[in-house]
Write an enzyme that holds these catalytic residues in place. Structure first.
Site, mmCIF file in Angstrom:
data_model
loop_
_atom_site.group_PDB
_atom_site.id
_atom_site.type_symbol
_atom_site.label_atom_id
_atom_site.label_comp_id
_atom_site.label_asym_id
_atom_site.label_seq_id
_atom_site.Cartn_x
_atom_site.Cartn_y
_atom_site.Cartn_z
ATOM 1 N N GLU A 132 0.839 -1.202 0.000
ATOM 2 C CA GLU A 132 0.000 0.000 0.000
ATOM 3 C C GLU A 132 0.866 1.240 0.000
ATOM 4 O O GLU A 132 1.866 1.306 0.711
ATOM 5 C CB GLU A 132 -0.801 0.066 1.293
ATOM 6 N N CYS A 139 -3.332 2.299 8.142
ATOM 7 C CA CYS A 139 -2.401 1.309 7.642
ATOM 8 C C CYS A 139 -3.040 -0.073 7.472
ATOM 9 O O CYS A 139 -3.658 -0.597 8.383
ATOM 10 C CB CYS A 139 -1.282 1.251 8.673
HETATM 11 N N1 SAH Z 1 5.795 0.038 11.524
HETATM 12 C C1 SAH Z 1 6.101 1.390 11.741
HETATM 13 C C2 SAH Z 1 5.757 2.196 10.533
HETATM 14 C C3 SAH Z 1 4.373 2.604 10.273
HETATM 15 S S1 SAH Z 1 3.076 1.583 10.876
HETATM 16 C C4 SAH Z 1 5.439 1.906 13.001
HETATM 17 O O1 SAH Z 1 4.655 1.182 13.597
HETATM 18 O O2 SAH Z 1 5.764 3.023 13.389
HETATM 19 C C5 SAH Z 1 1.756 2.267 10.194
HETATM 20 C C6 SAH Z 1 1.106 3.468 10.850
HETATM 21 O O3 SAH Z 1 -0.290 3.263 10.911
HETATM 22 C C7 SAH Z 1 1.585 3.760 12.252
HETATM 23 O O4 SAH Z 1 1.755 5.146 12.405
HETATM 24 C C8 SAH Z 1 0.463 3.251 13.094
HETATM 25 O O5 SAH Z 1 0.465 3.948 14.273
HETATM 26 C C9 SAH Z 1 -0.750 3.518 12.212
HETATM 27 N N2 SAH Z 1 -1.877 2.612 12.474
HETATM 28 C C10 SAH Z 1 -1.875 1.280 12.430
HETATM 29 N N3 SAH Z 1 -3.089 0.782 12.785
HETATM 30 C C11 SAH Z 1 -3.875 1.852 13.059
HETATM 31 C C12 SAH Z 1 -5.228 1.998 13.476
HETATM 32 N N4 SAH Z 1 -6.021 0.940 13.721
HETATM 33 N N5 SAH Z 1 -5.693 3.256 13.676
HETATM 34 C C13 SAH Z 1 -4.898 4.338 13.446
HETATM 35 N N6 SAH Z 1 -3.617 4.264 13.050
HETATM 36 C C14 SAH Z 1 -3.100 3.026 12.842
HETATM 37 FE FE1 SF4 Z 2 4.013 -3.295 11.854
HETATM 38 FE FE2 SF4 Z 2 2.990 -2.503 14.166
HETATM 39 FE FE3 SF4 Z 2 3.787 -0.677 12.367
HETATM 40 FE FE4 SF4 Z 2 1.597 -2.205 11.911
HETATM 41 S S1 SF4 Z 2 1.882 -0.661 13.510
HETATM 42 S S2 SF4 Z 2 3.197 -1.753 10.448
HETATM 43 S S3 SF4 Z 2 2.247 -4.172 12.843
HETATM 44 S S4 SF4 Z 2 5.064 -2.161 13.489
#
Ligand code: SAH
Ligand code: SF4
Length: 350
Positions: free
Chosen positions: A91, A338
């Site tokens: 994505e 995400c």
């Molecule tokens: N893995 C790294 C990089 C980005 S993860 C990390 O965790 O920092 C993807 C992003 O989407 C992160 O900022 C996470 O906080 C956000 N994210 C994941 N699931 C989410 C949800 N259910 N609601 C809001 N933000 C979410």
């Molecule tokens: Fe991976 Fe957690 Fe980031 Fe989702 S929020 S991309 S599982 S590290």
């Protein structure tokens, strides 16, 4: 692993051209096509002789990433599912907004660093899906190229906040950061590029040693160890105390503000005690707290914290001198956080 032509330096391309009996200037031409114009097919290299293009394409095939799904939100955000080499699908998101002063239109790209993610965060659709593989630096850059072409606009900012944990793919991610930043690459300022990590501590120290001023965001989501263990089970062996030490070191060495990302989940990590512990965690760290109301994901019962709790947190953090903002997901009408775009795509296929 086969060598990718975009991984070759100018010197290596010069050696290759001489081996193929080509004049020296071809190397520079080729380098510009590959890195300034981000060619995704040898057919685009119009001033390179056809015969050489054929030789190169046989020896170093170029891969043309394909958009397999695109959704456009009312707010202009575009979400893509992009098929990369070996059929892995990731994505990528393009977000148009204005800078803080409201003067300039910006194009921010949120890109993935892995196909899937092994960290298994409980609130994250990608984490639930599991890990496929690390992306190469070329595949990280290719996502930017796809978005730049689709918007027909220059990328001003990049956030590595798509799928995957960038610090579990450190070398390829840093190679991609260099290519984003390089004059002869995408020429995006280091301060406009943010890497977000769930908090792989050894790599935070490595990142401090990188000479460029890339920005760092830490996905904290709780400053209480037991809550964080439940929300982010992939982080065993990465205690909050050690993470805190690494951020103190970052503050001392880099003199830059770190973003602390905090997804607010009703009844899970938004109690009075959680707020107290967050305030204590911020102590001594030059940081900005981004509160993110949780987006619901399939098969989980997580809801965003109430607006009164969100407001109370903003108020308390600011009263304690900590810069704070609430980050709402852009493009919420097409598929919020995400992992969700892929989730929706899969659902529509069954
Ligand atoms: N893995 C790294 C990089 C980005 S993860 C990390 O965790 O920092 C993807 C992003 O989407 C992160 O900022 C996470 O906080 C956000 N994210 C994941 N699931 C989410 C949800 N259910 N609601 C809001 N933000 C979410
Ligand atoms: Fe991976 Fe957690 Fe980031 Fe989702 S929020 S991309 S599982 S590290």
């Amino acid at each position: 692993m086969t060598v990718h032509i975009k991984s070759l330096t100018l010197d290596e391309l010069t050696a290759l051209m001489s081996e193929l009996g080509q004049p020296k200037f071809r190397a520079k031409q080729l380098y510009e096509w590959l890195h300034k114009h981000n060619a995704t097919s040898y057919d685009q290299l119009t001033n390179i002789p056809k015969e050489l293009r054929a030789q190169l394409s046989e020896r170093y095939p170029l891969f043309d990433p394909v958009i397999i799904n695109k959704q456009v939100s009312k707010d202009g955000t575009r979400k893509y599912l992009i098929s990369l080499e070996a059929g892995s699908v990731v994505e990528t998101v393009g977000i148009v907004d204005e800078d803080a002063e409201g003067n300039e239109q910006r194009l921010t790209v949120c890109c993935s660093t892995q196909a899937g993610c092994p960290m298994k965060c409980d609130f994250c659709a990608t984490g639930q899906e599991g890990f496929v593989r690390n992306l190469s630096s070329n595949e990280i850059i290719d996502q930017l190229v796809v978005v730049e072409r689709d918007f027909d606009a220059r990328i001003s900012n990049v956030v590595l906040m798509g799928q995957g944990e960038p610090f579990l793919n450190y070398d390829e991610v840093v190679a991609a950061l260099h290519r984003m930043n390089a004059d002869e690459g995408l020429n995006i300022g280091a301060r406009k590029i943010t890497v977000s990590t769930s908090g792989i501590i050894d790599r935070v120290y490595d990142f401090i040693d990188e000479p460029e001023q890339f920005r760092l965001a830490i996905s904290l989501h709780s400053a209480i160890q037991s809550t964080r263990n439940k929300l982010m089970p992939g982080l065993t062996g990465q205690p909050l105390e050690d993470l805190h030490d690494s951020l103190l070191e970052y503050a001392a060495r880099k003199n830059r503000r770190i973003s602390l990302e905090y997804i607010m989940i009703d009844g899970v990590n938004d109690s009075k005690k959680e707020l107290e512990m967050l305030l204590a965690f911020c102590d001594g760290i030059k940081c900005h707290v981004n509160l993110i109301p949780c987006n619901p994901i399939l098969h989980k019962n997580y809801k965003p914290s109430s607006s009164s709790t969100q407001n109370h947190w903003v108020h308390t953090l600011s009263m304690n001198g900590i810069p704070v903002s609430i980050r709402y997901s852009k493009g919420a009408d097409i598929a919020g956080a995400c992992g969700q775009l892929k989730e929706v795509h899969k659902k529509s296929q069954v």
